[in-house]
Motif scaffolding. Structure first.
Motif, PDB file in Angstrom:
ATOM      1  N   ILE A   9      48.502  36.637  49.903  1.00 43.05           N
ATOM      2  CA  ILE A   9      49.153  35.553  48.921  1.00 43.05           C
ATOM      3  C   ILE A   9      48.334  35.153  47.904  1.00 43.05           C
ATOM      4  CG2 ILE A   9      50.591  33.217  49.146  1.00 43.05           C
ATOM      5  CD1 ILE A   9      51.095  33.849  51.886  1.00 43.05           C
ATOM      6  N   TRP A  13      41.836  36.500  40.654  1.00 40.35           N
ATOM      7  CA  TRP A  13      40.348  36.972  40.375  1.00 40.35           C
ATOM      8  C   TRP A  13      39.589  36.779  41.832  1.00 40.35           C
ATOM      9  CZ3 TRP A  13      35.384  34.930  41.730  1.00 40.35           C
ATOM     10  CH2 TRP A  13      34.283  35.458  41.084  1.00 40.35           C
ATOM     11  N   ASP A  36      52.538  37.913  44.894  1.00 43.26           N
ATOM     12  CA  ASP A  36      52.178  37.212  43.840  1.00 43.26           C
ATOM     13  C   ASP A  36      53.530  37.391  42.829  1.00 43.26           C
ATOM     14  OD1 ASP A  36      49.115  36.618  42.338  1.00 43.26           O
ATOM     15  OD2 ASP A  36      50.900  36.532  41.128  1.00 43.26           O
ATOM     16  N   ARG A  41      50.030  41.955  39.112  1.00 43.92           N
ATOM     17  CA  ARG A  41      48.831  41.509  39.860  1.00 43.92           C
ATOM     18  C   ARG A  41      48.951  42.146  41.611  1.00 43.92           C
ATOM     19  NH1 ARG A  41      46.323  36.127  38.074  1.00 43.92           N
ATOM     20  NH2 ARG A  41      45.854  36.587  35.952  1.00 43.92           N
ATOM     21  N   LEU A  74      45.118  33.016  48.603  1.00 44.00           N
ATOM     22  CA  LEU A  74      44.240  33.032  47.519  1.00 44.00           C
ATOM     23  C   LEU A  74      44.880  32.285  46.347  1.00 44.00           C
ATOM     24  CD1 LEU A  74      43.208  36.523  48.323  1.00 44.00           C
ATOM     25  CD2 LEU A  74      42.318  34.492  49.514  1.00 44.00           C
ATOM     26  N   PRO A  76      46.643  29.020  43.555  1.00 40.36           N
ATOM     27  CA  PRO A  76      46.177  27.874  42.983  1.00 40.36           C
ATOM     28  C   PRO A  76      46.094  26.753  44.140  1.00 40.36           C
ATOM     29  CG  PRO A  76      47.594  29.036  41.470  1.00 40.36           C
ATOM     30  CD  PRO A  76      47.640  29.904  42.695  1.00 40.36           C
ATOM     31  N   HIS A  77      45.366  25.513  43.524  1.00 37.96           N
ATOM     32  CA  HIS A  77      44.947  24.674  44.570  1.00 37.96           C
ATOM     33  C   HIS A  77      46.199  23.715  45.037  1.00 37.96           C
ATOM     34  CE1 HIS A  77      40.502  24.853  42.965  1.00 37.96           C
ATOM     35  NE2 HIS A  77      40.929  26.017  43.479  1.00 37.96           N
ATOM     36  N   LEU A  79      49.025  24.649  45.438  1.00 41.49           N
ATOM     37  CA  LEU A  79      49.979  25.412  46.357  1.00 41.49           C
ATOM     38  C   LEU A  79      49.527  25.707  47.519  1.00 41.49           C
ATOM     39  CD1 LEU A  79      51.034  28.128  43.612  1.00 41.49           C
ATOM     40  CD2 LEU A  79      52.294  26.026  44.347  1.00 41.49           C
ATOM     41  N   HIS A  80      47.913  25.005  47.950  1.00 44.77           N
ATOM     42  CA  HIS A  80      47.574  25.433  49.133  1.00 44.77           C
ATOM     43  C   HIS A  80      48.218  24.632  50.406  1.00 44.77           C
ATOM     44  CE1 HIS A  80      43.155  26.645  47.789  1.00 44.77           C
ATOM     45  NE2 HIS A  80      44.097  27.117  47.378  1.00 44.77           N
ATOM     46  N   ILE A  83      52.140  26.323  50.784  1.00 42.09           N
ATOM     47  CA  ILE A  83      52.120  27.892  51.202  1.00 42.09           C
ATOM     48  C   ILE A  83      51.527  27.579  52.512  1.00 42.09           C
ATOM     49  CG2 ILE A  83      51.306  30.063  50.968  1.00 42.09           C
ATOM     50  CD1 ILE A  83      51.180  29.586  48.044  1.00 42.09           C
ATOM     51  N   TRP A 167      46.460  26.794  35.407  1.00 44.10           N
ATOM     52  CA  TRP A 167      46.360  25.840  36.558  1.00 44.10           C
ATOM     53  C   TRP A 167      44.892  25.288  36.567  1.00 44.10           C
ATOM     54  CZ3 TRP A 167      43.181  26.435  40.779  1.00 44.10           C
ATOM     55  CH2 TRP A 167      42.709  27.850  40.939  1.00 44.10           C
ATOM     56  N   PHE A 168      43.985  26.096  35.853  1.00 45.86           N
ATOM     57  CA  PHE A 168      42.405  25.723  36.026  1.00 45.86           C
ATOM     58  C   PHE A 168      42.322  24.284  35.142  1.00 45.86           C
ATOM     59  CE2 PHE A 168      42.034  30.269  36.655  1.00 45.86           C
ATOM     60  CZ  PHE A 168      41.424  30.233  37.715  1.00 45.86           C
ATOM     61  N   TRP A 243      23.373  31.217  39.920  1.00 42.66           N
ATOM     62  CA  TRP A 243      24.828  30.626  40.110  1.00 42.66           C
ATOM     63  C   TRP A 243      24.362  29.368  41.113  1.00 42.66           C
ATOM     64  CZ3 TRP A 243      27.905  32.069  45.092  1.00 42.66           C
ATOM     65  CH2 TRP A 243      29.454  31.754  44.727  1.00 42.66           C
TER      66      TRP A 243
HETATM   67  N1  LIG Z   1      34.738  31.719  47.225  1.00 45.24           N
HETATM   68  C1  LIG Z   1      34.685  31.408  45.989  1.00 45.24           C
HETATM   69  O1  LIG Z   1      33.508  31.563  45.458  1.00 45.24           O
HETATM   70  C2  LIG Z   1      35.821  31.467  44.874  1.00 45.24           C
HETATM   71  C3  LIG Z   1      35.778  31.779  43.820  1.00 45.24           C
HETATM   72  C4  LIG Z   1      37.036  31.738  42.855  1.00 45.24           C
HETATM   73  C5  LIG Z   1      38.093  31.194  43.322  1.00 45.24           C
HETATM   74  N2  LIG Z   1      38.095  30.691  44.584  1.00 45.24           N
HETATM   75  C6  LIG Z   1      39.328  30.142  45.140  1.00 45.24           C
HETATM   76  O2  LIG Z   1      40.360  31.237  45.210  1.00 45.24           O
HETATM   77  C7  LIG Z   1      41.539  30.575  45.232  1.00 45.24           C
HETATM   78  C8  LIG Z   1      42.493  31.386  43.894  1.00 45.24           C
HETATM   79  O3  LIG Z   1      41.654  31.190  42.702  1.00 45.24           O
HETATM   80  P1  LIG Z   1      41.458  32.407  41.662  1.00 45.24           P
HETATM   81  O4  LIG Z   1      40.251  32.433  40.808  1.00 45.24           O
HETATM   82  O5  LIG Z   1      41.946  34.077  42.282  1.00 45.24           O
HETATM   83  O6  LIG Z   1      42.759  32.149  40.604  1.00 45.24           O
HETATM   84  P2  LIG Z   1      43.612  33.077  39.843  1.00 45.24           P
HETATM   85  O7  LIG Z   1      44.663  32.253  38.882  1.00 45.24           O
HETATM   86  O8  LIG Z   1      42.869  34.132  39.321  1.00 45.24           O
HETATM   87  O9  LIG Z   1      44.668  33.675  40.969  1.00 45.24           O
HETATM   88  C9  LIG Z   1      45.732  32.808  41.675  1.00 45.24           C
HETATM   89  C10 LIG Z   1      46.573  33.923  41.680  1.00 45.24           C
HETATM   90  O10 LIG Z   1      47.883  33.041  42.536  1.00 45.24           O
HETATM   91  C11 LIG Z   1      49.137  33.628  41.924  1.00 45.24           C
HETATM   92  N3  LIG Z   1      50.088  32.602  42.473  1.00 45.24           N
HETATM   93  C12 LIG Z   1      50.543  31.765  41.976  1.00 45.24           C
HETATM   94  N4  LIG Z   1      51.731  31.040  42.512  1.00 45.24           N
HETATM   95  C13 LIG Z   1      51.818  31.669  43.590  1.00 45.24           C
HETATM   96  C14 LIG Z   1      52.739  31.875  44.869  1.00 45.24           C
HETATM   97  N5  LIG Z   1      53.773  30.732  44.667  1.00 45.24           N
HETATM   98  N6  LIG Z   1      52.596  32.711  45.610  1.00 45.24           N
HETATM   99  C15 LIG Z   1      51.718  33.923  45.557  1.00 45.24           C
HETATM  100  N7  LIG Z   1      50.703  33.682  44.484  1.00 45.24           N
HETATM  101  C16 LIG Z   1      51.052  32.894  43.687  1.00 45.24           C
HETATM  102  C17 LIG Z   1      48.782  33.452  40.623  1.00 45.24           C
HETATM  103  O11 LIG Z   1      49.821  34.378  39.853  1.00 45.24           O
HETATM  104  C18 LIG Z   1      47.326  34.205  40.321  1.00 45.24           C
HETATM  105  O12 LIG Z   1      47.585  35.675  40.448  1.00 45.24           O
HETATM  106  C19 LIG Z   1      41.447  29.095  44.721  1.00 45.24           C
HETATM  107  O13 LIG Z   1      41.466  28.375  45.629  1.00 45.24           O
HETATM  108  C20 LIG Z   1      39.997  29.154  44.064  1.00 45.24           C
HETATM  109  O14 LIG Z   1      39.173  27.905  44.202  1.00 45.24           O
HETATM  110  C21 LIG Z   1      37.181  30.895  45.461  1.00 45.24           C
END
Ligand SMILES: NC(=O)c1ccc[n+]([C@@H]2O[C@H](COP(=O)([O-])OP(=O)(O)OC[C@H]3O[C@@H](n4cnc5c(N)ncnc54)[C@H](O)[C@@H]3O)[C@@H](O)[C@H]2O)c1
Length: 344
Positions: A9, A13, A36, A41, A74, A76-77, A79-80, A83, A167-168, A243
């Motif tokens: 889900i 990135w 998504d 994507r 995976l 946006p925050h 939605l954690h 979902i 959302w960022f 990093w």
């Molecule tokens: N572990 C790490 O080092 C690390 C690094 C980056 C991100 N993250 C975490 O990963 C998560 C996602 O971050 P990201 O960078 O991939 O963000 P992102 O914005 O690149 O990806 C989020 C995706 O979620 C999708 N989305 C939005 N609403 C949705 C829904 N209702 N159902 C399904 N998908 C939905 C968006 O369209 C998008 O493609 C966050 O919790 C972030 O903190 C962790």
């Protein structure tokens, strides 16, 4: 060992890093669908899976919950929480990207739902599963260098290509600033090593990213066992070199963990090369001893493997809701105090 049916889900990135791990664990898991609202994507992540079976592509994850045993969230925050509750209520186990949730009330509801349904809820706090972090902790815990009294962590990033909008940039969807979203990586390592936090405070400022929350934050922590710690973190570094680095000051040595991308992590993602090192500088010596050196980067294989191991055994994940809630509480306590003092 059972082969679990999984839904992904959120396909942004971080998703390719999870796919890399899932492809390596193909004997344990079959990804049934990717979801998504951005279907391109979802399609792209579905086609990057090493499988001959057809992977469904969904705009709405809710349409697939009855066909899987577990989900990787995976998203946006903000939605954690909704979902995760949807997934648990559909009797799915959950691997949820950090941070846990936006509030402690949300976190408590998610923990309670997982317990009620007897489902595994694991938060993806990746550093405890990395060999270099484990080597660092082993060196500190060994006692070979005397008592630990200070931890110092520094994270130096340029997120101009990551924090570009959506959302960022909003506090309501990110949950805060850099301290909420990403300093938690270093804080998690520090809590893992030094234990319970007694007091914490933070200050934050805006270096220049177009976001509501702070893009630069410093925190000071006193652990209950007497260890003191600091985190320094910017998402707006003009010249990022690392990093993160965590230094452990013990009576007879400084132990250093460095995790460095060798390219532009935000742009290169999965293809960015890395170097990770753990070194020990003993008192009176001008040499550093290398305890660990590898190309280990953001490889999530061991983290994702741990999730499936827990599903097999029924054991609590190392980074379960309780551990992730403790970390969140530290972050939120620091924010609350900073707001009162006008420090952020
Ligand atoms: N572990 C790490 O080092 C690390 C690094 C980056 C991100 N993250 C975490 O990963 C998560 C996602 O971050 P990201 O960078 O991939 O963000 P992102 O914005 O690149 O990806 C989020 C995706 O979620 C999708 N989305 C939005 N609403 C949705 C829904 N209702 N159902 C399904 N998908 C939905 C968006 O369209 C998008 O493609 C966050 O919790 C972030 O903190 C962790």
């Amino acid at each position: 060992m059972s082969k679990y049916r999984l839904g992904i889900i959120g396909c942004g990135w971080i998703a390719p890093f999870h796919v890399q791990a899932l492809n390596r664990l193909a004997d344990r898991v079959e990804v049934v669908w990717t979801a998504d609202p951005d279907l391109e994507r979802a399609e792209s992540i579905a086609t990057s899976l090493d499988t001959s079976a057809a992977v469904e592509v969904l705009a709405d994850y809710r349409a697939g919950l009855d066909r899987v045993d577990a989900v990787s969230i995976l998203a946006p925050h903000h939605l954690h929480h909704p979902i995760t509750l949807d997934a648990l209520r559909a009797d799915c186990h959950v691997l949820l990207e950090k941070p846990f949730a936006l509030t402690l009330d949300e976190a408590d509801e998610m923990i309670a739902e997982a317990e009620k349904r007897e489902k595994t809820l694991m938060i993806a706090l990746p550093h405890r599963y990395r060999l270099s972090t484990q080597g660092f902790k082993r060196a500190v815990d060994s006692g070979d260098y005397g008592r630990l009294f200070m931890l110092d962590a520094f994270m130096d990033e340029d997120q101009r290509n990551y924090v570009t909008g959506g959302w960022f940039v909003k506090k309501a969807t990110l949950g805060g600033g850099v301290f909420f979203s990403a300093s938690a990586h270093m804080l998690d390592v520090m809590l893992w090593i030094a234990g319970e936090v007694g007091t914490v405070s933070m200050v934050g400022t805006h270096g220049g990213l177009p976001m509501e929350g702070e893009d630069t934050a410093i925190s000071i922590i006193k652990f209950k066992n007497g260890v003191v710690g600091t985190t320094r973190h910017t998402w707006f570094s003009p010249n990022p070199r690392i990093w993160y680095t965590v230094r452990a000051f013990c009576e007879r040595a400084v132990i250093t963990l460095e995790v460095n991308p060798l390219g532009n992590l935000a742009l290169e993602g999965l293809y960015c090369p890395w170097v990770s090192r753990v070194s020990v500088a003993e008192a009176g010596s001008d040499q550093e001893t290398l305890v660990h050196e590898s190309d280990e980067g953001l490889d999530l294989t061991e983290e994702v493997r741990h999730f499936f191991d827990c599903l097999d055994s029924g054991a609590r994940p190392q980074t379960d809701g309780r551990v992730a809630r403790e970390l969140m509480k530290v972050v939120l306590d620091a924010y609350r105090e900073a707001e009162i003092k006008g420090a952020n």
